[in-house]
Motif scaffolding. Sequence first.
Motif, PDB file in Angstrom:
ATOM      1  N   LEU A  51      33.679  44.977  43.696  1.00  0.00           N
ATOM      2  CA  LEU A  51      32.619  44.253  43.771  1.00  0.00           C
ATOM      3  C   LEU A  51      32.202  43.510  42.179  1.00  0.00           C
ATOM      4  O   LEU A  51      31.940  42.646  42.307  1.00  0.00           O
ATOM      5  CB  LEU A  51      31.356  44.861  44.271  1.00  0.00           C
ATOM      6  N   SER A  52      32.564  44.396  41.295  1.00  0.00           N
ATOM      7  CA  SER A  52      32.264  44.065  40.006  1.00  0.00           C
ATOM      8  C   SER A  52      33.204  42.800  39.521  1.00  0.00           C
ATOM      9  O   SER A  52      32.921  41.894  38.957  1.00  0.00           O
ATOM     10  CB  SER A  52      32.566  45.140  39.001  1.00  0.00           C
ATOM     11  N   ASN A  53      34.721  43.109  39.959  1.00  0.00           N
ATOM     12  CA  ASN A  53      35.478  41.975  39.751  1.00  0.00           C
ATOM     13  C   ASN A  53      35.148  40.692  40.520  1.00  0.00           C
ATOM     14  O   ASN A  53      35.100  39.689  39.773  1.00  0.00           O
ATOM     15  CB  ASN A  53      36.940  42.287  40.041  1.00  0.00           C
ATOM     16  N   LEU A  54      34.632  40.768  41.623  1.00  0.00           N
ATOM     17  CA  LEU A  54      34.201  39.534  42.579  1.00  0.00           C
ATOM     18  C   LEU A  54      33.063  38.830  41.839  1.00  0.00           C
ATOM     19  O   LEU A  54      33.091  37.667  41.550  1.00  0.00           O
ATOM     20  CB  LEU A  54      34.082  39.940  43.888  1.00  0.00           C
ATOM     21  N   VAL A  55      32.159  39.558  41.365  1.00  0.00           N
ATOM     22  CA  VAL A  55      30.941  38.917  40.885  1.00  0.00           C
ATOM     23  C   VAL A  55      31.164  38.534  39.613  1.00  0.00           C
ATOM     24  O   VAL A  55      30.705  37.269  39.073  1.00  0.00           O
ATOM     25  CB  VAL A  55      29.866  40.119  40.797  1.00  0.00           C
ATOM     26  N   HIS A  56      31.815  39.200  38.743  1.00  0.00           N
ATOM     27  CA  HIS A  56      32.263  38.530  37.387  1.00  0.00           C
ATOM     28  C   HIS A  56      33.180  37.379  37.426  1.00  0.00           C
ATOM     29  O   HIS A  56      33.152  36.530  36.529  1.00  0.00           O
ATOM     30  CB  HIS A  56      32.798  39.535  36.382  1.00  0.00           C
ATOM     31  N   SER A  57      33.978  37.243  38.431  1.00  0.00           N
ATOM     32  CA  SER A  57      34.911  36.007  38.826  1.00  0.00           C
ATOM     33  C   SER A  57      33.961  34.988  39.438  1.00  0.00           C
ATOM     34  O   SER A  57      34.651  33.756  39.830  1.00  0.00           O
ATOM     35  CB  SER A  57      35.939  36.568  39.718  1.00  0.00           C
TER      36      SER A  57
END
Length: 414
Positions: A51-57
Amino acid sequence: MADPFPNDPEGATVALVLAGGRGSRLDPLTAARSKPAIPLAGTYRLIDVVLSNLVHSGLRDVWIAEQYRPFTLNQHLAGGRPWDLDGTRHGLRILPPAQGRAEEGFASGNGHALAQQVPLLTLFGADTVVVLSADHLYQMDLRPVLAGHRESGAELTMVTTVTDEDPSRFGVVQVDDDGAVTGYDYKPEDPEGDLVATEIFVFSVAALQEVIDRLVAEQEDVPDPSEDVDEDGDPVASSLGDYGETIIPAFVARGRVREHRLEGYWRDIGTLDAFHRAHREILDGTGLRLDAPGWPVLTNPVAAPPARIERTARIAGSLVSPGAHVAGEVEDSVIGPGVVVSEGARVRNSILFGEATVPAGAVLDTVIADVGATIPEGETIGSAERAEDIVVLVPDLTDPDADDETTGVGQAAD
């Protein structure tokens, strides 16, 4: 009926997290919770990483396909609010199993789970879907992956990496000098090289529908039609099994698949040994960096007071979570919320999830203790002689078949 998804260019790309599997290789930690809900590094959950990777992307449409024991996971997700994904038109969406047509309901493999979502992706107006798992540790900006996918005209872009583990555990990839994927072998006995798929796949939705339709149509002569056809006698997507065995090879055979190489840290933590190893790497600074500048791991925090460290405590190379109370010795370990390490107790090379007491005289060495596990006083548990000798402690419930998903604890089988 009015279109439930009015035309909206922001919905062109959807991230689909497949989070419904049983996770049996992590048993007993998955006896009463889904794998993505397993605690990580004290205050996080496994699903926080993806989820963090998706949001930061910058991805705003994040769908999570669930099946096995979703309650604890949904408590943690809180509608997407901790990741600022609680939007009205865009944000986090939960996709539970839904009974309807024969191909719906519980998925029999992640290929089937993926196929179940394609009609909804089409209705939503998505032309691209990023399919991810929730049991890998990495930090990656997906925007260059998506840009390269569109510029190349690929039907599928797979993120790859060179592994330092046994490649036969993964999908092994062969590529040419231009980055085109020329071969893909799913968990081969004799792998050709150490380049593997990270289970981050960017699909063209239209091509995905074509491939799935063709694969399903090829299953007309199934051994037991009563199980693999719908009410009209047509084959259904339950025949797809694992997408690494069916969908991905079919795309490679079409000749329009490219790779995007991940050069940084990546770890599959689908086994107890890999889970423990990943924590050792976090502690020694070679693994996932929880506080990476501009790319921190985000979570739904649990309110707790600061950790209390007594004067008798000795702590080295460890993570100590809020709400913990340490009076004994802790070395190279992760101490979760609400854990008490009494004076005279020793914890080494261990992961204690939370709400457990290590009494005086107890010694834990290479142990994973689940939430609420009972630890005997004065006993030595575990051994550092071999890294693979990991002891897992779970709560001792009265009913050996009982579980309590609301707290994420359960009784392990002997």
